[in-house]
Design a protein around this motif. Structure first.
Motif, mmCIF file in Angstrom:
data_model
loop_
_atom_site.group_PDB
_atom_site.id
_atom_site.type_symbol
_atom_site.label_atom_id
_atom_site.label_comp_id
_atom_site.label_asym_id
_atom_site.label_seq_id
_atom_site.Cartn_x
_atom_site.Cartn_y
_atom_site.Cartn_z
ATOM 1 N N GLN A 290 0.649 -1.215 0.070
ATOM 2 C CA GLN A 290 -0.026 -0.005 0.197
ATOM 3 C C GLN A 290 0.890 1.313 0.000
ATOM 4 N N THR A 291 2.287 1.046 -0.097
ATOM 5 C CA THR A 291 3.005 2.134 -0.132
ATOM 6 C C THR A 291 3.501 2.413 -1.414
ATOM 7 N N GLU A 292 3.624 3.798 -1.960
ATOM 8 C CA GLU A 292 4.083 4.235 -3.259
ATOM 9 C C GLU A 292 5.738 4.111 -3.370
ATOM 10 N N MET A 293 6.145 3.133 -3.888
ATOM 11 C CA MET A 293 7.713 2.990 -4.287
ATOM 12 C C MET A 293 7.965 2.959 -5.779
ATOM 13 N N PRO A 294 8.081 4.089 -6.311
ATOM 14 C CA PRO A 294 8.070 4.246 -7.688
ATOM 15 C C PRO A 294 9.109 3.311 -8.540
ATOM 16 N N ALA A 295 10.219 3.033 -7.816
ATOM 17 C CA ALA A 295 11.232 2.304 -8.505
ATOM 18 C C ALA A 295 10.974 0.746 -8.267
ATOM 19 N N THR A 296 10.056 0.256 -7.485
ATOM 20 C CA THR A 296 9.766 -0.920 -7.227
ATOM 21 C C THR A 296 9.878 -2.051 -8.400
ATOM 22 N N VAL A 297 8.775 -1.647 -9.279
ATOM 23 C CA VAL A 297 8.979 -2.509 -10.377
ATOM 24 C C VAL A 297 10.201 -2.792 -11.265
ATOM 25 N N LEU A 298 10.611 -1.793 -11.658
ATOM 26 C CA LEU A 298 11.972 -1.782 -12.463
ATOM 27 C C LEU A 298 12.887 -2.609 -11.615
ATOM 28 N N ASN A 299 13.208 -2.384 -10.293
ATOM 29 C CA ASN A 299 14.040 -3.136 -9.509
ATOM 30 C C ASN A 299 13.711 -4.556 -9.665
ATOM 31 N N ALA A 300 12.612 -4.834 -9.297
ATOM 32 C CA ALA A 300 12.056 -6.445 -9.408
ATOM 33 C C ALA A 300 12.089 -6.960 -10.884
ATOM 34 N N LEU A 301 11.969 -6.303 -11.754
ATOM 35 C CA LEU A 301 12.304 -6.647 -13.079
ATOM 36 C C LEU A 301 13.628 -7.190 -13.481
ATOM 37 N N MET A 302 14.648 -6.415 -12.939
ATOM 38 C CA MET A 302 15.931 -6.599 -13.190
ATOM 39 C C MET A 302 16.340 -7.854 -12.161
ATOM 40 N N ASP A 303 15.742 -8.103 -11.206
ATOM 41 C CA ASP A 303 15.980 -9.060 -10.410
ATOM 42 C C ASP A 303 15.450 -10.344 -10.985
ATOM 43 N N LEU A 304 14.237 -10.410 -11.696
ATOM 44 C CA LEU A 304 13.636 -11.521 -12.342
ATOM 45 C C LEU A 304 14.279 -12.108 -13.717
ATOM 46 N N THR A 305 14.783 -11.169 -14.197
ATOM 47 C CA THR A 305 15.112 -11.240 -15.738
ATOM 48 C C THR A 305 16.545 -12.038 -15.762
ATOM 49 N N ARG A 306 16.616 -13.004 -16.690
ATOM 50 C CA ARG A 306 17.882 -13.841 -16.755
ATOM 51 C C ARG A 306 18.957 -12.837 -17.385
ATOM 52 N N ALA A 307 20.040 -13.252 -17.092
ATOM 53 C CA ALA A 307 21.290 -12.505 -17.634
ATOM 54 C C ALA A 307 21.282 -12.556 -19.058
ATOM 55 N N GLY A 308 21.390 -11.292 -19.772
ATOM 56 C CA GLY A 308 21.325 -11.264 -21.114
ATOM 57 C C GLY A 308 19.925 -11.078 -21.669
ATOM 58 N N GLY A 309 19.149 -11.044 -20.629
ATOM 59 C CA GLY A 309 17.515 -10.857 -21.115
ATOM 60 C C GLY A 309 17.219 -9.447 -21.383
ATOM 61 N N ALA A 310 16.005 -8.950 -21.505
ATOM 62 C CA ALA A 310 15.460 -7.509 -22.080
ATOM 63 C C ALA A 310 14.367 -7.419 -21.165
ATOM 64 N N ILE A 311 14.188 -5.870 -21.060
ATOM 65 C CA ILE A 311 13.074 -5.274 -20.283
ATOM 66 C C ILE A 311 12.404 -4.435 -21.100
ATOM 67 N N GLY A 312 11.271 -4.484 -21.454
ATOM 68 C CA GLY A 312 10.436 -3.417 -22.026
ATOM 69 C C GLY A 312 9.661 -2.507 -21.169
ATOM 70 N N VAL A 313 9.834 -1.335 -21.294
ATOM 71 C CA VAL A 313 9.101 -0.238 -20.502
ATOM 72 C C VAL A 313 8.466 0.645 -21.069
ATOM 73 N N PRO A 314 6.994 0.008 -21.261
ATOM 74 C CA PRO A 314 5.893 1.206 -21.934
ATOM 75 C C PRO A 314 5.238 1.581 -20.885
ATOM 76 N N GLY A 315 5.295 1.237 -19.670
ATOM 77 C CA GLY A 315 4.535 2.165 -18.279
ATOM 78 C C GLY A 315 5.200 3.536 -18.447
ATOM 79 N N LEU A 316 4.268 4.354 -18.334
ATOM 80 C CA LEU A 316 4.528 5.863 -18.325
ATOM 81 C C LEU A 316 5.469 6.515 -16.873
ATOM 82 N N TYR A 317 6.565 6.991 -17.149
ATOM 83 C CA TYR A 317 7.365 7.627 -16.202
ATOM 84 C C TYR A 317 7.447 9.279 -16.883
#
Length: 415
Positions: A290-317
């Motif tokens: 319930q707490t706004e933490m604007p970097a949470t998703v991006l940091n979690a995706l780096m955690d979850l994505t394999r080495a050499g993988g890619a992250i698409g960021v269409p979410g608005l910043y």
């Protein structure tokens, strides 16, 4: 000229239906209109009777007061319409054409447009590259949550549907072409989704659901969608996605349970590709849900994505967020674990989706029954007068994509 009613931003938490001027081929002064654009002539434009104009999560950021949008701004960048008049410089688009309008406004003449980067056109916004209808700091082009709207550079921007009757029979699906379907698809393409991919999508709002639909279309083997909202997660499950409720804890542990023996033997549970469909109003995970933490998703995706993988960021910043959780967030500065992404050789693609890169092919997929995007995002047509209620329900987490139907054409076309 007919009356022209539209959805107007009236301040944080408030929208209303008001009458606005009928479109002309010259930009007039008004809320949000860039001073350098006042008096700009658009003989290359067309006037559309709006068939559909969707409520978008990006609109909600403005309506919540999380941007510098001025009161009085006409909202709406997801527009589908029928051409009822064309300017003297329009050569190919004709009166009567039913068309999809990319939310990016692009001139078709600048270097970026010629390279296919229509999300960062250099000629339509005096302040910075890129523009959109009815959006803050995008040049002041009038929004399309209205009965009638002007589309500049019509020959370039408009995607004409091949057959009117066929289009009207599938109009709710085709209404997704203006933004969320190409945006979700762009997120997946940017993340390298292909045959056999394992994919994690953060966010089960309409863009996240469109990204999940796109992942299946691209041949993914496993599509996992994470969110806090159980109703939206149920919508993702309705078309075959696995789901993670991030309110229950670290998504990595839940992804591990889903991937099971398909997960890598070394390190954390890793997916091939990840998509951020949440953006700057992200909340934390687990106890911080319930707490706004604007970097949470991006940091979690780096955690979850394999080495050499890619992250698409269409979410608005954004570069300006008056409601940011701290002074850094108010100017779009987030605490990213960039070192983690660097160490894992991740690639990131951010920014507006260049809709024209994808919309025709996605149109063909719809027309030939390869995809049911409206069903997957739970698109619901409502009259223009119900827009304020639609904004309120969507803000409260309704698992629906509200499609404004100013002239009743969506509902009539589907009957």
């Amino acid at each position: 000229m007919p009356a022209n009613r539209a959805v107007i931003y009236q301040g944080p938490g408030r929208v209303a239906i008001q009458e606005i001027p009928y479109p002309t081929y010259e930009m007039k002064d008004g809320p949000g209109v860039n001073k350098a654009n006042i008096g700009r002539r658009t003989p290359h434009g067309a006037i559309l009777r709006t068939v559909a104009s969707n409520i978008c999560g990006s609109d909600q950021h403005m309506v919540r007061g999380r941007t510098t949008a001025p009161e009085g701004l006409v909202l709406g960048h997801e527009i589908t319409g029928e051409v009822i008049d064309v300017g003297p410089d329009v050569e190919y688009i004709k009166v009567g054409d039913v068309c999809s309008v990319p939310f990016n406004i692009a001139c078709g003449r600048c270097r970026n447009c010629k390279e296919g980067k229509t999300g960062v056109c250099l000629n339509v916004n005096p302040d910075r590259p890129g523009s959109a209808y009815g959006y803050v700091d995008m040049g002041g082009w009038i929004g399309g949550q209205a009965e009638y709207v002007l589309v500049p550079y019509a020959d370039w921007n408009l995607l004409k549907f091949p057959d009117r009757d066929q289009a009207m029979a599938k109009i709710l699906d085709l209404a997704m072409l203006t933004d969320i379907f190409p945006t979700g698809y762009h997120g997946c393409v940017s993340a390298g989704v292909t045959t056999g991919s394992t994919v994690y999508i953060a966010g089960a709002g309409p863009v996240g659901l469109a990204a999940a639909t796109s992942a299946w279309l691209l041949g993914a083997a496993v599509v996992i969608v994470g969110d806090l909202n159980e109703e939206r997660l149920a919508q993702a499950r309705s078309f075959g996605c696995e789901t993670v409720n991030v309110a229950q804890g670290d998504p990595a542990e839940q992804v591990q349970q889903i991937l099971g023996r398909d997960a890598p033997a070394i390190g954390q549970p890793l997916v091939d590709s990840a998509v951020d469909a949440v953006g700057f109003e992200a909340r934390g995970h687990g106890a911080d849900a319930q707490t706004e933490m604007p970097a949470t998703v991006l940091n979690a995706l780096m955690d979850l994505t394999r080495a050499g993988g890619a992250i698409g960021v269409p979410g608005l910043y954004v570069t300006g967020d008056p409601g940011g959780v701290d002074e850094a967030a108010k100017v779009g500065s987030l605490s990213l674990r960039l070192g983690l992404g660097w160490a894992k050789s991740h690639s990131f693609v951010t920014g507006q989706c260049p809709v024209m890169k994808y919309n025709r092919n996605l149109m063909m997929a719809i027309l030939h029954d390869r995809v049911q995007i409206a069903k997957n995002v739970n698109a619901v047509p409502i009259p223009l007068d119900q827009a304020p209620q639609g904004y309120q329900d969507f803000d409260q987490g309704a698992a629906k994509k509200y499609v404004l139907d100013p002239h009743g054409l969506v509902r009539a076309g589907r009957n």
